[in-house]
Design a protein around this motif. Sequence first.
Motif, PDB file in Angstrom:
ATOM      1  N   GLN A 139       0.831  -1.196   0.000  1.00 38.44           N
ATOM      2  CA  GLN A 139       0.000   0.000   0.000  1.00 38.44           C
ATOM      3  C   GLN A 139       0.867   1.247   0.000  1.00 38.44           C
ATOM      4  OE1 GLN A 139      -2.859   0.128   3.094  1.00 38.44           O
ATOM      5  NE2 GLN A 139      -3.725  -1.858   2.622  1.00 38.44           N
ATOM      6  N   PRO A 140       0.396   2.300  -0.658  1.00 41.38           N
ATOM      7  CA  PRO A 140       1.153   3.553  -0.599  1.00 41.38           C
ATOM      8  C   PRO A 140       1.075   4.133   0.815  1.00 41.38           C
ATOM      9  CG  PRO A 140      -0.918   3.875  -1.756  1.00 41.38           C
ATOM     10  CD  PRO A 140      -0.797   2.411  -1.489  1.00 41.38           C
ATOM     11  N   ARG A 141       2.143   4.734   1.259  1.00 42.03           N
ATOM     12  CA  ARG A 141       2.150   5.371   2.581  1.00 42.03           C
ATOM     13  C   ARG A 141       2.988   6.636   2.518  1.00 42.03           C
ATOM     14  NH1 ARG A 141       6.227   5.418   5.738  1.00 42.03           N
ATOM     15  NH2 ARG A 141       8.116   4.264   5.357  1.00 42.03           N
ATOM     16  N   TYR A 142       2.832   7.455   3.509  1.00 44.32           N
ATOM     17  CA  TYR A 142       3.550   8.719   3.579  1.00 44.32           C
ATOM     18  C   TYR A 142       4.366   8.776   4.853  1.00 44.32           C
ATOM     19  CZ  TYR A 142       0.443  10.366  -0.108  1.00 44.32           C
ATOM     20  OH  TYR A 142      -0.222  10.517  -1.281  1.00 44.32           O
ATOM     21  N   ASP A 143       5.530   9.406   4.781  1.00 39.10           N
ATOM     22  CA  ASP A 143       6.285   9.717   5.977  1.00 39.10           C
ATOM     23  C   ASP A 143       5.669  10.977   6.578  1.00 39.10           C
ATOM     24  OD1 ASP A 143       8.063   7.575   5.831  1.00 39.10           O
ATOM     25  OD2 ASP A 143       9.363   8.656   4.424  1.00 39.10           O
ATOM     26  N   SER A 144       5.976  11.235   7.852  1.00 39.71           N
ATOM     27  CA  SER A 144       5.310  12.311   8.581  1.00 39.71           C
ATOM     28  C   SER A 144       5.377  13.674   7.894  1.00 39.71           C
ATOM     29  CB  SER A 144       5.909  12.426   9.980  1.00 39.71           C
ATOM     30  OG  SER A 144       5.678  11.241  10.699  1.00 39.71           O
ATOM     31  N   TYR A 145       6.536  14.091   7.435  1.00 37.92           N
ATOM     32  CA  TYR A 145       6.673  15.441   6.886  1.00 37.92           C
ATOM     33  C   TYR A 145       6.706  15.458   5.359  1.00 37.92           C
ATOM     34  CZ  TYR A 145       7.389  16.700  11.688  1.00 37.92           C
ATOM     35  OH  TYR A 145       7.202  16.894  13.027  1.00 37.92           O
ATOM     36  N   GLU A 146       6.237  14.413   4.756  1.00 40.82           N
ATOM     37  CA  GLU A 146       6.206  14.311   3.306  1.00 40.82           C
ATOM     38  C   GLU A 146       5.001  15.082   2.756  1.00 40.82           C
ATOM     39  OE1 GLU A 146       6.251  10.655   0.053  1.00 40.82           O
ATOM     40  OE2 GLU A 146       6.389  10.234   2.171  1.00 40.82           O
ATOM     41  N   LYS A 147       5.143  15.546   1.512  1.00 42.44           N
ATOM     42  CA  LYS A 147       4.022  16.217   0.859  1.00 42.44           C
ATOM     43  C   LYS A 147       2.974  15.186   0.476  1.00 42.44           C
ATOM     44  CE  LYS A 147       6.736  19.947  -1.128  1.00 42.44           C
ATOM     45  NZ  LYS A 147       6.222  21.173  -0.651  1.00 42.44           N
ATOM     46  N   SER A 148       1.701  15.632   0.489  1.00 43.34           N
ATOM     47  CA  SER A 148       0.605  14.719   0.194  1.00 43.34           C
ATOM     48  C   SER A 148      -0.504  15.456  -0.538  1.00 43.34           C
ATOM     49  CB  SER A 148       0.048  14.134   1.497  1.00 43.34           C
ATOM     50  OG  SER A 148      -1.168  13.478   1.256  1.00 43.34           O
ATOM     51  N   THR A 149      -1.116  14.784  -1.462  1.00 41.85           N
ATOM     52  CA  THR A 149      -2.254  15.379  -2.169  1.00 41.85           C
ATOM     53  C   THR A 149      -3.576  15.009  -1.513  1.00 41.85           C
ATOM     54  OG1 THR A 149      -2.339  13.478  -3.642  1.00 41.85           O
ATOM     55  CG2 THR A 149      -1.028  15.362  -4.376  1.00 41.85           C
TER      56      THR A 149
ATOM     57  N   ASP B  37      -3.995  21.194   2.671  1.00 40.76           N
ATOM     58  CA  ASP B  37      -2.766  21.922   2.989  1.00 40.76           C
ATOM     59  C   ASP B  37      -1.519  21.279   2.388  1.00 40.76           C
ATOM     60  OD1 ASP B  37      -2.462  19.716   4.602  1.00 40.76           O
ATOM     61  OD2 ASP B  37      -2.346  20.833   6.485  1.00 40.76           O
ATOM     62  N   GLY B  38      -1.665  20.134   1.723  1.00 42.93           N
ATOM     63  CA  GLY B  38      -0.548  19.493   1.039  1.00 42.93           C
ATOM     64  C   GLY B  38       0.405  18.732   1.938  1.00 42.93           C
ATOM     65  N   LYS B  39       0.070  18.557   3.222  1.00 41.05           N
ATOM     66  CA  LYS B  39       0.949  17.855   4.156  1.00 41.05           C
ATOM     67  C   LYS B  39       0.347  16.494   4.506  1.00 41.05           C
ATOM     68  CE  LYS B  39       2.029  22.175   6.492  1.00 41.05           C
ATOM     69  NZ  LYS B  39       1.839  22.881   7.770  1.00 41.05           N
ATOM     70  N   ALA B  40       1.218  15.519   4.739  1.00 38.15           N
ATOM     71  CA  ALA B  40       0.750  14.210   5.175  1.00 38.15           C
ATOM     72  C   ALA B  40       0.427  14.223   6.666  1.00 38.15           C
ATOM     73  CB  ALA B  40       1.793  13.144   4.874  1.00 38.15           C
ATOM     74  N   LEU B  41       1.232  14.953   7.463  1.00 38.22           N
ATOM     75  CA  LEU B  41       1.041  15.026   8.907  1.00 38.22           C
ATOM     76  C   LEU B  41       0.002  16.098   9.215  1.00 38.22           C
ATOM     77  CD1 LEU B  41       2.010  14.100  11.723  1.00 38.22           C
ATOM     78  CD2 LEU B  41       3.681  15.931  11.637  1.00 38.22           C
ATOM     79  N   GLN B  42      -1.094  15.707   9.840  1.00 38.63           N
ATOM     80  CA  GLN B  42      -2.165  16.640  10.157  1.00 38.63           C
ATOM     81  C   GLN B  42      -2.238  16.883  11.659  1.00 38.63           C
ATOM     82  OE1 GLN B  42      -4.334  18.093   7.654  1.00 38.63           O
ATOM     83  NE2 GLN B  42      -2.503  17.365   6.579  1.00 38.63           N
ATOM     84  N   ALA B  43      -2.715  18.062  12.026  1.00 33.95           N
ATOM     85  CA  ALA B  43      -2.904  18.397  13.437  1.00 33.95           C
ATOM     86  C   ALA B  43      -4.054  17.551  13.998  1.00 33.95           C
ATOM     87  CB  ALA B  43      -3.236  19.877  13.583  1.00 33.95           C
ATOM     88  N   PRO B  44      -3.995  17.200  15.275  1.00 36.61           N
ATOM     89  CA  PRO B  44      -5.099  16.431  15.855  1.00 36.61           C
ATOM     90  C   PRO B  44      -6.391  17.253  15.857  1.00 36.61           C
ATOM     91  CG  PRO B  44      -3.446  16.942  17.531  1.00 36.61           C
ATOM     92  CD  PRO B  44      -2.935  17.458  16.231  1.00 36.61           C
ATOM     93  N   PRO B  45      -7.537  16.613  15.856  1.00 41.43           N
ATOM     94  CA  PRO B  45      -8.815  17.330  15.855  1.00 41.43           C
ATOM     95  C   PRO B  45      -8.982  18.205  17.085  1.00 41.43           C
ATOM     96  CG  PRO B  45      -9.150  15.003  15.402  1.00 41.43           C
ATOM     97  CD  PRO B  45      -7.720  15.168  15.783  1.00 41.43           C
ATOM     98  N   GLU B  46      -9.772  19.231  16.964  1.00 43.81           N
ATOM     99  CA  GLU B  46     -10.070  20.148  18.062  1.00 43.81           C
ATOM    100  C   GLU B  46     -10.603  19.361  19.259  1.00 43.81           C
ATOM    101  OE1 GLU B  46     -10.313  23.863  19.846  1.00 43.81           O
ATOM    102  OE2 GLU B  46      -9.691  23.532  17.780  1.00 43.81           O
ATOM    103  N   GLY B  47     -10.088  19.661  20.454  1.00 44.49           N
ATOM    104  CA  GLY B  47     -10.567  19.015  21.664  1.00 44.49           C
ATOM    105  C   GLY B  47      -9.841  17.732  22.026  1.00 44.49           C
TER     106      GLY B  47
END
Length: 176
Positions: free
Chosen positions: A23-33, A37-47
Amino acid sequence: MKYGLLLLLSPLLLAACDDMNRQPRYDSYEKSTLFADGKALQAPPEGTIARDDPGEAAALAKRPAMTPELLKRGQERFGIYCAPCHDAGGYGNGIVPARGFPHPPSFHIDRLRNAPSRYFVDVITNGHGVMYSYADRISPSDRWAIAAYIRALQLSQNAVTSTLPPEDLGKLGAGS
């Protein structure tokens, strides 16, 4: 014959199910479509809070003042999270045990009537016996509200009539 053929072909069929290893996977700071925002690493949800959050520990340590609002919130949360097993009266005869699961203890036994309120908060937080932890579902303030409501349930089922005001004693006499 058919069973033997199926038995011989089953390893081939299972070997064909290896798509999960590729399966395709992304590293934490890799670009992603995948994300705007184009980032693979996303901020946790609010709360979102960490399990070892010091704010949660502080909220558990501080017992709130007993108010009608606290009891009302505790009654609401008890009805959602506790009544399916403990029933609305706290006797342990809820719908879940009626379907074959173990009965929880009644809140009206001496052991639980004499337990400190903190005990109920700890059981909600960590679980006990076959009851699992509800820490991820019930906020610390709501745990205290449920403990306060359990105390109200215990008092309602074990009140000494001599402590009631005269108008309530009259209501008791009219009902019997």
